[in-house]
Structure formats: C-alpha cells, structure tokens
Design a protein around this motif. Structure first.
Motif, PDB file in Angstrom:
ATOM      1  N   THR A   7       2.435   1.748  -3.416  1.00 17.20           N
ATOM      2  CA  THR A   7       1.452   2.228  -4.390  1.00 17.20           C
ATOM      3  C   THR A   7       1.241   3.721  -4.219  1.00 17.20           C
ATOM      4  N   ARG A   8       1.081   4.141  -2.972  1.00 14.93           N
ATOM      5  CA  ARG A   8       0.890   5.573  -2.700  1.00 14.93           C
ATOM      6  C   ARG A   8       2.103   6.383  -3.151  1.00 14.93           C
ATOM      7  N   LEU A  32      -5.835   8.742  -5.058  1.00 18.61           N
ATOM      8  CA  LEU A  32      -5.631   8.073  -3.777  1.00 18.61           C
ATOM      9  C   LEU A  32      -6.949   7.865  -3.030  1.00 18.61           C
ATOM     10  N   GLN A  33      -7.881   8.797  -3.165  1.00 19.34           N
ATOM     11  CA  GLN A  33      -9.196   8.624  -2.546  1.00 19.34           C
ATOM     12  C   GLN A  33      -9.935   7.447  -3.174  1.00 19.34           C
ATOM     13  N   LYS A  46      -3.713  13.551  -8.078  1.00 19.27           N
ATOM     14  CA  LYS A  46      -3.093  12.560  -7.195  1.00 19.27           C
ATOM     15  C   LYS A  46      -3.988  12.280  -5.995  1.00 19.27           C
ATOM     16  N   GLN A  47      -4.529  13.334  -5.394  1.00 16.63           N
ATOM     17  CA  GLN A  47      -5.386  13.162  -4.217  1.00 16.63           C
ATOM     18  C   GLN A  47      -6.673  12.412  -4.569  1.00 16.63           C
ATOM     19  N   LEU A  72       2.135   9.475  -5.819  1.00 17.52           N
ATOM     20  CA  LEU A  72       2.593  10.803  -5.407  1.00 17.52           C
ATOM     21  C   LEU A  72       3.830  11.271  -6.175  1.00 17.52           C
ATOM     22  N   GLU A 101       0.835  -1.204   0.000  1.00 18.58           N
ATOM     23  CA  GLU A 101       0.000   0.000   0.000  1.00 18.58           C
ATOM     24  C   GLU A 101       0.873   1.259   0.000  1.00 18.58           C
ATOM     25  N   LEU A 102       1.905   1.273   0.832  1.00 19.40           N
ATOM     26  CA  LEU A 102       2.790   2.437   0.883  1.00 19.40           C
ATOM     27  C   LEU A 102       3.507   2.663  -0.446  1.00 19.40           C
ATOM     28  N   TYR A 150      -8.520   4.900  -4.684  1.00 21.60           N
ATOM     29  CA  TYR A 150      -7.761   3.721  -4.245  1.00 21.60           C
ATOM     30  C   TYR A 150      -8.209   3.301  -2.840  1.00 21.60           C
ATOM     31  N   ASP A 151      -8.313   4.272  -1.923  1.00 20.41           N
ATOM     32  CA  ASP A 151      -8.764   3.975  -0.562  1.00 20.41           C
ATOM     33  C   ASP A 151     -10.177   3.397  -0.557  1.00 20.41           C
TER      34      ASP A 151
END
Length: 145
Positions: free
Chosen positions: A84-85, A103-104, A99-100, A89, A81-82, A106-107
């Motif tokens: 991927t983030r 990630l949202q 990007k945000q 980023l 997970e880290l 993805y979450d």
C-alpha cells in the motif's frame, strides 16, 4: 519472525522462473547468484537472505515482499502494508507533501483500528471526512428555464 518454509519458497520460485521462461542459469546470472546456490534454494536446501530474495525478485520482476512472505521473513499483513505504501509513493499524480499526508492518515486509521480490535470494540464506520463536511442539498431548487 516465522520459521522459514524454504520448500514452499523453492516451489514458488521455480514456478515463477518457468512462467518468466528463464532457465535456472539465466535467472542465476540475472540475480547475481551462483547457479548451484539458486538450484539449492529451489530444492529447499538453502535459506536465502532477504538480500538474495530481493535480487531474485528483481530478476523475475515480481514483488520482493511476496518472496519474503513465502520465505517466512514477512507476514501477509506486513506485506499488504508495504505494498500500500509503495503504491502511494509511486503515484505520479500526487506531490510529495500529499503522499506524506496520505500515509499519515493511513497510519492513523491503522492505529485506530488496531486499538479498537485490541479493546474488543466493534464500531460501524461513520461518514468519512468528505461525507461529513459535504453541504446538505438545498431544500428548494431554483426553477429551471
């Protein structure tokens, strides 16, 4: 938190150091730790902190998360997970807002999948947003000239 497996970590560090063609002394200097301390880590006699692992990873030019997994500080799923983030980023082709949003999304997918796994539900993947909103091809094509 998993127990530390410093023997496995030490072997891995030694292998990475040798691959990087660094002596123990060179790596210790680059990482900002003492030569004897690094030697003890490699021999499995010391349990390094996350900060020391981060310094060593930077000196070896490898992922700190990989060392955290080896040391038992982080599990494999957390590392993935880290990473991927970090990739999202670091992508220069998309802006900060994109990007945000990515990630949202993805979450939300991770939470949805975790909830399904917890409830025992197995669902087949449906069409993604791009597929669901794609227009249907025209029934008749215009004649070509």
């Amino acid at each position: 938190m998993a127990s530390l497996n410093v023997g496995n970590l030490g072997d891995y560090l030694r292998e990475q150091r040798r691959t990087a063609q660094l002596s123990l002394r060179q790596l210790a200097e680059a990482a900002g730790v003492s030569n004897p301390y690094l030697s003890q880590i490699e021999r499995g006699l010391r349990k390094p902190s996350a900060e020391v692992l981060q310094q060593v990873a930077k000196a070896l030019r490898i992922s700190a998360e990989t060392l955290y997994v080896r040391a038992g500080i982080l599990d494999e799923k957390e590392r993935e997970e880290l990473e991927t983030r970090a990739v999202v980023l670091a992508d220069p082709s998309i802006n900060e807002r994109q990007k945000q949003v990515l990630l949202q999304i993805y979450d939300s997918f991770r939470k949805e999948n975790a909830a399904e796994a917890a409830s025992g539900a197995v669902s087949e993947p449906g069409p993604g947003p791009a597929q669901a909103s794609a227009p249907a091809p025209d029934a008749e094509e215009p004649p070509s000239s």
